[in-house]
Scaffold this motif. Structure first.
Motif, PDB file in Angstrom:
ATOM      1  N   LYS A 162      -9.836 -25.342 -10.101  1.00 44.79           N
ATOM      2  CA  LYS A 162      -9.010 -24.353 -10.793  1.00 44.79           C
ATOM      3  C   LYS A 162      -9.632 -23.978 -12.137  1.00 44.79           C
ATOM      4  CE  LYS A 162      -5.263 -23.014  -8.558  1.00 44.79           C
ATOM      5  NZ  LYS A 162      -5.827 -23.143  -7.194  1.00 44.79           N
ATOM      6  N   GLU A 163     -10.183 -24.959 -12.848  1.00 42.26           N
ATOM      7  CA  GLU A 163     -10.837 -24.665 -14.124  1.00 42.26           C
ATOM      8  C   GLU A 163     -12.032 -23.746 -13.905  1.00 42.26           C
ATOM      9  OE1 GLU A 163      -9.739 -28.938 -16.273  1.00 42.26           O
ATOM     10  OE2 GLU A 163     -11.736 -28.588 -15.412  1.00 42.26           O
ATOM     11  N   PHE A 164     -12.808 -24.024 -12.856  1.00 41.55           N
ATOM     12  CA  PHE A 164     -13.959 -23.181 -12.541  1.00 41.55           C
ATOM     13  C   PHE A 164     -13.502 -21.766 -12.215  1.00 41.55           C
ATOM     14  CE2 PHE A 164     -17.042 -21.178  -9.795  1.00 41.55           C
ATOM     15  CZ  PHE A 164     -18.259 -21.494 -10.378  1.00 41.55           C
ATOM     16  N   SER A 165     -12.465 -21.633 -11.417  1.00 38.19           N
ATOM     17  CA  SER A 165     -11.972 -20.310 -11.030  1.00 38.19           C
ATOM     18  C   SER A 165     -11.491 -19.528 -12.244  1.00 38.19           C
ATOM     19  CB  SER A 165     -10.836 -20.446 -10.010  1.00 38.19           C
ATOM     20  OG  SER A 165     -11.303 -21.030  -8.819  1.00 38.19           O
ATOM     21  N   LEU A 166     -10.826 -20.217 -13.150  1.00 38.27           N
ATOM     22  CA  LEU A 166     -10.365 -19.561 -14.382  1.00 38.27           C
ATOM     23  C   LEU A 166     -11.546 -19.086 -15.212  1.00 38.27           C
ATOM     24  CD1 LEU A 166      -8.319 -18.808 -16.592  1.00 38.27           C
ATOM     25  CD2 LEU A 166      -8.379 -21.212 -17.331  1.00 38.27           C
ATOM     26  N   LEU A 167     -12.532 -19.969 -15.407  1.00 37.03           N
ATOM     27  CA  LEU A 167     -13.689 -19.600 -16.220  1.00 37.03           C
ATOM     28  C   LEU A 167     -14.487 -18.485 -15.551  1.00 37.03           C
ATOM     29  CD1 LEU A 167     -15.326 -20.094 -18.757  1.00 37.03           C
ATOM     30  CD2 LEU A 167     -16.534 -21.939 -17.562  1.00 37.03           C
ATOM     31  N   ARG A 168     -14.630 -18.549 -14.222  1.00 41.37           N
ATOM     32  CA  ARG A 168     -15.349 -17.492 -13.509  1.00 41.37           C
ATOM     33  C   ARG A 168     -14.685 -16.131 -13.729  1.00 41.37           C
ATOM     34  NH1 ARG A 168     -14.493 -14.203 -10.008  1.00 41.37           N
ATOM     35  NH2 ARG A 168     -12.422 -15.061  -9.631  1.00 41.37           N
ATOM     36  N   TYR A 169     -13.365 -16.109 -13.649  1.00 38.81           N
ATOM     37  CA  TYR A 169     -12.656 -14.851 -13.843  1.00 38.81           C
ATOM     38  C   TYR A 169     -12.841 -14.330 -15.269  1.00 38.81           C
ATOM     39  CZ  TYR A 169      -8.868 -11.423 -13.886  1.00 38.81           C
ATOM     40  OH  TYR A 169      -8.147 -10.273 -14.007  1.00 38.81           O
ATOM     41  N   LEU A 170     -12.750 -15.212 -16.248  1.00 40.52           N
ATOM     42  CA  LEU A 170     -12.912 -14.775 -17.634  1.00 40.52           C
ATOM     43  C   LEU A 170     -14.344 -14.286 -17.896  1.00 40.52           C
ATOM     44  CD1 LEU A 170     -10.885 -17.548 -19.502  1.00 40.52           C
ATOM     45  CD2 LEU A 170     -10.204 -15.175 -19.100  1.00 40.52           C
ATOM     46  N   ARG A 192       4.350 -15.347  -8.217  1.00 42.33           N
ATOM     47  CA  ARG A 192       5.707 -15.737  -7.842  1.00 42.33           C
ATOM     48  C   ARG A 192       5.875 -17.255  -7.875  1.00 42.33           C
ATOM     49  NH1 ARG A 192       7.274 -13.178  -2.255  1.00 42.33           N
ATOM     50  NH2 ARG A 192       9.297 -14.041  -2.936  1.00 42.33           N
ATOM     51  N   HIS A 193       7.001 -17.674  -8.406  1.00 39.07           N
ATOM     52  CA  HIS A 193       7.395 -19.089  -8.403  1.00 39.07           C
ATOM     53  C   HIS A 193       6.397 -19.977  -9.146  1.00 39.07           C
ATOM     54  CE1 HIS A 193      10.179 -17.575  -5.475  1.00 39.07           C
ATOM     55  NE2 HIS A 193       9.237 -17.394  -4.553  1.00 39.07           N
ATOM     56  N   ILE A 194       5.644 -19.411 -10.090  1.00 35.01           N
ATOM     57  CA  ILE A 194       4.714 -20.199 -10.908  1.00 35.01           C
ATOM     58  C   ILE A 194       5.029 -19.935 -12.376  1.00 35.01           C
ATOM     59  CG2 ILE A 194       2.303 -20.615 -11.545  1.00 35.01           C
ATOM     60  CD1 ILE A 194       1.434 -19.806  -8.811  1.00 35.01           C
ATOM     61  N   ASP A 195       5.169 -20.993 -13.132  1.00 36.61           N
ATOM     62  CA  ASP A 195       5.423 -20.868 -14.563  1.00 36.61           C
ATOM     63  C   ASP A 195       4.159 -20.339 -15.243  1.00 36.61           C
ATOM     64  OD1 ASP A 195       5.912 -21.148 -17.259  1.00 36.61           O
ATOM     65  OD2 ASP A 195       6.834 -23.131 -17.076  1.00 36.61           O
ATOM     66  N   GLN A 201      -2.040 -23.947 -20.202  1.00 39.51           N
ATOM     67  CA  GLN A 201      -2.469 -25.335 -20.004  1.00 39.51           C
ATOM     68  C   GLN A 201      -3.912 -25.404 -19.532  1.00 39.51           C
ATOM     69  OE1 GLN A 201       0.191 -27.528 -17.456  1.00 39.51           O
ATOM     70  NE2 GLN A 201      -1.363 -29.076 -16.958  1.00 39.51           N
ATOM     71  N   TYR A 202      -4.294 -24.572 -18.565  1.00 41.98           N
ATOM     72  CA  TYR A 202      -5.662 -24.607 -18.037  1.00 41.98           C
ATOM     73  C   TYR A 202      -6.668 -24.003 -19.015  1.00 41.98           C
ATOM     74  CZ  TYR A 202      -4.903 -26.772 -13.546  1.00 41.98           C
ATOM     75  OH  TYR A 202      -4.651 -27.690 -12.557  1.00 41.98           O
ATOM     76  N   VAL A 203      -6.226 -23.051 -19.801  1.00 40.45           N
ATOM     77  CA  VAL A 203      -7.111 -22.536 -20.850  1.00 40.45           C
ATOM     78  C   VAL A 203      -7.450 -23.653 -21.829  1.00 40.45           C
ATOM     79  CG1 VAL A 203      -7.206 -21.035 -22.890  1.00 40.45           C
ATOM     80  CG2 VAL A 203      -6.453 -20.109 -20.689  1.00 40.45           C
TER      81      VAL A 203
END
Length: 234
Positions: A162-170, A192-195, A201-203
């Motif tokens: 998930k961290e990799f996916s976030l960084l890849r997108y940014l 949907r249904h995700i805070d 938090q992942y950032v």
């Protein structure tokens, strides 16, 4: 990684040791709406490619110390997929073959009409835009999307999926502000249904891994809007 400058213009690298010719090409491409970086030697070209992302490059062959052939070969040997147009006064068939064998995508001999040169550049830009990028680079940060691996200065950066996916997108949207909902849709696949605070938090997780290793990039909070990945000093 985006090859679009902060101004919104497509970046083109021009490598030409003849001052008059370099200025002529740069003015012409600027007039057609490109963001131009002009350098006069091969070493500066390699530095420019290492530190910025370009949609295409026009490289003169006959330069002292490091020829255009050598620049092209060095880039390919180090994994660069930058579309390259070699330009030269030498029109022998063997020179064209040597240029293409060095990794160039196209070859144009001098003298040339600027209209043809511009058309060749447009073709390379279109090709670059339509080609998937398995490896993303931004400064010393490299993301191998095929193998889900991140590295800084060629040293592995441990990230969860998930961290990799976030960084890849940014990285793919570097210089742009992306909202939490955009990140949720891209990284988690739904809003949907995700805070939404899970994004914050992942950032934080990713920041804690980037900051100590001199990654050359930082994630900036844009209040009320989301996050933006920027290059240090930009």
């Amino acid at each position: 990684m985006s090859s679009v400058a902060r101004s919104g213009l497509t970046r083109i690298l021009v490598v030409e040791d003849d001052e008059a010719m370099g200025s002529l090409i740069a003015r012409g491409l600027t007039g057609e709406g490109y963001d131009i970086t002009l350098v006069t030697n091969g070493m500066d070209a390699l530095i420019a490619v290492a530190n910025s992302d370009f949609a295409a490059a026009a490289i003169d062959v006959m330069m002292p110390e490091m020829t255009g052939f050598e620049v092209c070969r060095h880039l390919r040997q180090h994994g660069s997929t930058l579309p390259i147009l070699l330009i030269t006064a030498r029109d022998a068939i063997e020179d064209r073959v040597f240029g293409l064998d060095s990794g160039a995508d196209d070859y144009l001999t001098k003298p040339f009409a600027f209209a043809e040169f511009s058309a060749r550049i447009r073709a390379l830009v279109r090709r670059e835009a339509s080609t998937p990028k398995p490896v993303l680079r931004l400064g010393p940060l490299t993301l191998d999307t095929a193998n889900v691996r991140a590295s800084v200065h060629d040293k592995q950066l441990p990230l969860s999926t998930k961290e990799f996916s976030l960084l890849r997108y940014l990285v793919s949207r570097s210089g742009e502000t992306v909202s939490r909902s955009d990140i949720l849709q891209e990284v988690w696949g739904t809003t949907r249904h995700i805070d939404p605070t899970i994004v914050d938090q992942y950032v934080r997780y990713v920041r804690r891994k980037l900051d100590p290793v001199d990654a050359g990039v930082k994630i900036v909070t844009v209040r009320g809007s989301g996050y933006c990945l920027v290059v240090d000093g930009a």
